[in-house]
Design an enzyme around this catalytic site. Structure first.
Site, short mmCIF file in Angstrom:
data_model
loop_
_atom_site.label_atom_id
_atom_site.label_comp_id
_atom_site.label_asym_id
_atom_site.label_seq_id
_atom_site.Cartn_x
_atom_site.Cartn_y
_atom_site.Cartn_z
N HIS A 162 66.98 -21.76 99.00
CA HIS A 162 66.63 -20.93 97.85
C HIS A 162 66.95 -19.48 98.17
CE1 HIS A 162 63.48 -18.11 96.24
NE2 HIS A 162 64.02 -18.52 95.12
N GLY A 187 58.30 -15.68 77.74
CA GLY A 187 59.09 -16.35 76.72
C GLY A 187 60.51 -16.62 77.15
N GLY A 188 60.70 -16.85 78.46
CA GLY A 188 62.03 -17.09 78.98
C GLY A 188 62.58 -18.45 78.57
N HIS A 212 69.92 -28.40 96.05
CA HIS A 212 69.36 -29.67 96.50
C HIS A 212 70.51 -30.54 97.00
CE1 HIS A 212 65.32 -28.90 94.96
NE2 HIS A 212 65.88 -28.41 93.87
N VAL A 249 67.52 -12.56 94.20
CA VAL A 249 67.52 -11.10 94.24
C VAL A 249 67.30 -10.61 92.82
CG1 VAL A 249 68.89 -10.71 96.33
CG2 VAL A 249 70.07 -11.12 94.18
N ARG A 250 66.49 -9.60 92.67
CA ARG A 250 66.12 -9.16 91.32
C ARG A 250 65.88 -7.66 91.29
NH1 ARG A 250 62.30 -12.19 93.74
NH2 ARG A 250 60.29 -11.19 94.22
#
Length: 323
Positions: free
Chosen positions: A109, A277-278, A99, A112-113
């Site tokens: 934004h 539950g992060g 931002h 990568v995952r």
């Protein structure tokens, strides 16, 4: 699918990308520095959240790495893959949101995952009953996802075209069909459905992707992250010194409100993080530091604010735009 991917290699790749992006954004800001907040998750795994606040150029920037695991996939992860419901899982990723302070510099934004479901090492406890769900795979299933997108407050054709040309170049080595495919998915995904409005000018978005094989998918991940950093720094350098006043700042805060709406209402990553539950602080790292909502606000006809919606917040073939 063949042998399981090397999770240690994935982790090394992603943590390296996190450090690369942190260093690049710090260099671009010139003043701000990222803190380091390492954390552990009770259900398994942990991560490292890097946040820069009150920099010279960036009002807030977050670059988070996480490596988490669990005994059963949450609902958000199985909407499109019901055969994986109830399986143990592991997920790793790097997520970036910036931002900027100047309203003429767009929000950016990148994510990568890597995801693997059905690995026996993903969580403690008994193996799931594979006969419980039809078409359940016998071995681990893995895929990658990610992409990057741009959310301007004030639109510039030069910026949007350069952004998309960088996106096309990042995936070009992996096949000519990927850019139009990933661009279309990005245009379709980053939409505030309750307003009928795009979040920004798009970029790349992909998920459940493994068709190139493990090694090439990891190369694609590196290319997307590297392409993002170069493309964004180019825009920041071009716009960071542009003068602005109270009008532009107020509009920036309104546009940040739209950004927050998408992340809290529609973003699948936010939903997955909360359902699994992060760590709340890391999941909501993407939210802007200041924001406003003005009731029934409308842009003045013919204004630069109106031009954003009319000319930029709709899908276009930006990469081929003549400048």
């Amino acid at each position: 699918m063949a042998a399981s991917p090397d999770l240690a290699t994935v982790r090394t790749c992603l943590t390296g990308l996190q450090e690369m992006i942190v260093a690049g954004l710090e260099a671009e800001d010139g003043l701000g520095r990222f803190g380091r907040d390492s954390w552990e998750r009770a259900e398994g795994g942990g991560g490292c959240t890097r946040v820069l606040a009150d920099g010279a150029v960036f009002e807030k920037a977050g670059v988070g790495f996480s490596h988490v695991k669990g005994a059963q996939l949450p609902p958000a992860a199985t909407v499109h893959r019901p055969e994986l419901a109830g399986l143990p899982w592991e997920a790793m990723g790097v997520s970036v949101v910036v931002h900027p302070r100047n309203p003429y510099v767009p929000i950016s934004h990148m994510n990568v995952r890597f995801f693997m479901a059905g690995a026996s090492s993903a969580a403690d406890g008994p193996a799931p009953l594979r006969s419980a769900v039809a078409n359940r795979p016998e071995g681990p299933v893995w895929w990658i996802g990610g992409g990057f997108d741009l959310t301007p407050c004030y639109g510039f054709a030069e910026d949007a075209a350069g952004w998309h040309r960088s996106a096309r170049a990042a995936v070009a080595p992996f096949g000519p069909s990927l850019y139009p495919r990933f661009k279309r998915a990005c245009d379709d995904y980053f939409v505030l459905k309750h307003r009928g409005e795009a979040r920004g000018v798009g970029g790349l978005f992909y998920d459940d992707f493994n068709e190139l094989g493990f090694e090439r998918c990891l190369e694609l991940t590196r290319s997307v992250a590297t392409g993002y950093l170069g493309a964004y720094r180019e825009i920041v350098a071009r716009r960071r010194a542009q003068p602005f006043g109270e009008r532009e700042r107020n509009f920036q805060l309104l546009r940040r409100g739209r950004y927050a709406e998408f992340n809290l209402v529609w973003d699948r990553g936010t939903l997955f993080g909360l359902q699994s539950g992060g760590r709340t602080e890391s999941i909501l790292m993407s939210l802007p530091p200041l924001v406003r909502w003005d009731y029934a606000w409308q842009a003045e006809a013919g204004s630069p604010e109106a031009r954003l919606t009319e000319d930029f917040l709709r899908p276009r073939d930006w990469a081929d735009l003549p400048l």
